[in-house]
Design an enzyme around this catalytic site. Structure first.
Site, PDB file in Angstrom:
ATOM      1  CB  CYS A   1      -5.893  -0.459   5.533  1.00  0.00           C
ATOM      2  SG  CYS A   1      -4.194  -1.074   5.436  1.00  0.00           S
TER       3      CYS A   1
ATOM      4  CB  CYS B   1      -1.471   1.954   5.953  1.00  0.00           C
ATOM      5  SG  CYS B   1      -1.198   1.004   4.446  1.00  0.00           S
TER       6      CYS B   1
ATOM      7  CD  GLU C   1      -2.315   4.712   2.467  1.00  0.00           C
ATOM      8  OE1 GLU C   1      -1.928   3.840   1.663  1.00  0.00           O
ATOM      9  OE2 GLU C   1      -3.509   4.953   2.695  1.00  0.00           O
TER      10      GLU C   1
ATOM     11  CG  HIS D   1      -1.992  -0.992   1.228  1.00  0.00           C
ATOM     12  ND1 HIS D   1      -3.057  -0.969   2.113  1.00  0.00           N
ATOM     13  CD2 HIS D   1      -2.202  -2.059   0.416  1.00  0.00           C
ATOM     14  CE1 HIS D   1      -3.881  -1.978   1.851  1.00  0.00           C
ATOM     15  NE2 HIS D   1      -3.370  -2.660   0.822  1.00  0.00           N
TER      16      HIS D   1
HETATM   17  N1  LIG Z   1      -5.376   3.430   1.554  1.00  0.00           N
HETATM   18  C1  LIG Z   1      -4.999   2.458   0.705  1.00  0.00           C
HETATM   19  N2  LIG Z   1      -5.790   1.420   0.555  1.00  0.00           N
HETATM   20  C2  LIG Z   1      -5.373   0.465  -0.282  1.00  0.00           C
HETATM   21  N3  LIG Z   1      -5.973  -0.674  -0.631  1.00  0.00           N
HETATM   22  C3  LIG Z   1      -5.167  -1.282  -1.510  1.00  0.00           C
HETATM   23  N4  LIG Z   1      -4.054  -0.569  -1.719  1.00  0.00           N
HETATM   24  C4  LIG Z   1      -4.161   0.535  -0.973  1.00  0.00           C
HETATM   25  C5  LIG Z   1      -3.326   1.649  -0.801  1.00  0.00           C
HETATM   26  O1  LIG Z   1      -2.247   1.782  -1.385  1.00  0.00           O
HETATM   27  N5  LIG Z   1      -3.799   2.589   0.060  1.00  0.00           N
END
Ligand SMILES: Nc1nc2[nH]cnc2c(=O)[nH]1
Length: 174
Positions: free
Chosen positions: A93, A96, A65, A63
């Protein structure tokens, strides 16, 4: 506790739109449409990061973040990160938010909420969205992470619109 008085007064909409632009570039590069940036105490953008699912070989944890938090932690001490703000196209999420917490980043400003994102991604194999507010994760911590959002949510949601419904569910083969 983070001293939120150290967080600078920034133009949140301006920087959030810069994160949206990173998300759009991520989509154009073949990754998922998420992006984030890190802004320091002087209002300088010190890092930017798009989602890395494809670039990292199908890594479900890539992800935007989480990747930015890892880079930030290698580059800056927690004391400096406490005065930094992460702007992100979608709410971090639980994974993250945990990464943000561990680095010491002082503030998160997000566009689209996880709840709203879930309505768009459904249970897509590449994005089985975890509908848990990042504020809930941060509230379990021992230092404060300031959160602003959702902000410009319909603009942020446009980044996702049509992406997931049109995306192949075939997934990885090995
Ligand atoms: N916030 C966020 N949700 C995700 N869901 C899948 N990939 C991501 C991402 O890079 N950021």
């Amino acid at each position: 506790m983070t001293d939120t008085a150290r967080l600078p007064d920034l133009d949140h909409e301006h920087f959030l739109r810069r994160a949206f632009a990173v998300a759009e570039r991520s989509r154009q590069a073949g990754d998922h449409p998420f992006g984030c940036i890190l802004v320091d105490a002087q209002g300088e953008v010190v890092l930017e990061q798009g989602n890395g699912y494809t670039a990292e070989g199908g890594d479900m944890t890539a992800h935007a973040e989480r990747l930015l938090a890892t880079r930030a932690s290698r580059k800056f001490p927690p004391a400096a990160l406490a005065a930094c703000t992460m702007y992100t196209s979608a709410e971090p999420c639980a994974m993250c938010a945990g990464a943000v917490y561990w680095t010491g980043i002082g503030r998160v400003v997000f566009g689209q909420s996880e709840h709203n994102l879930k309505e768009m991604t459904g249970n897509h194999p590449e994005n089985p969205t975890l509908d848990l507010p990042c504020r809930t994760v941060f509230a379990a911590g021992q230092r404060m992470v300031d959160v602003i959002g959702p902000l410009l949510e319909s603009e942020a949601a446009e980044l996702q619109r049509s992406f997931w419904s049109g995306r192949d569910e075939g997934g990885k083969t090995d």
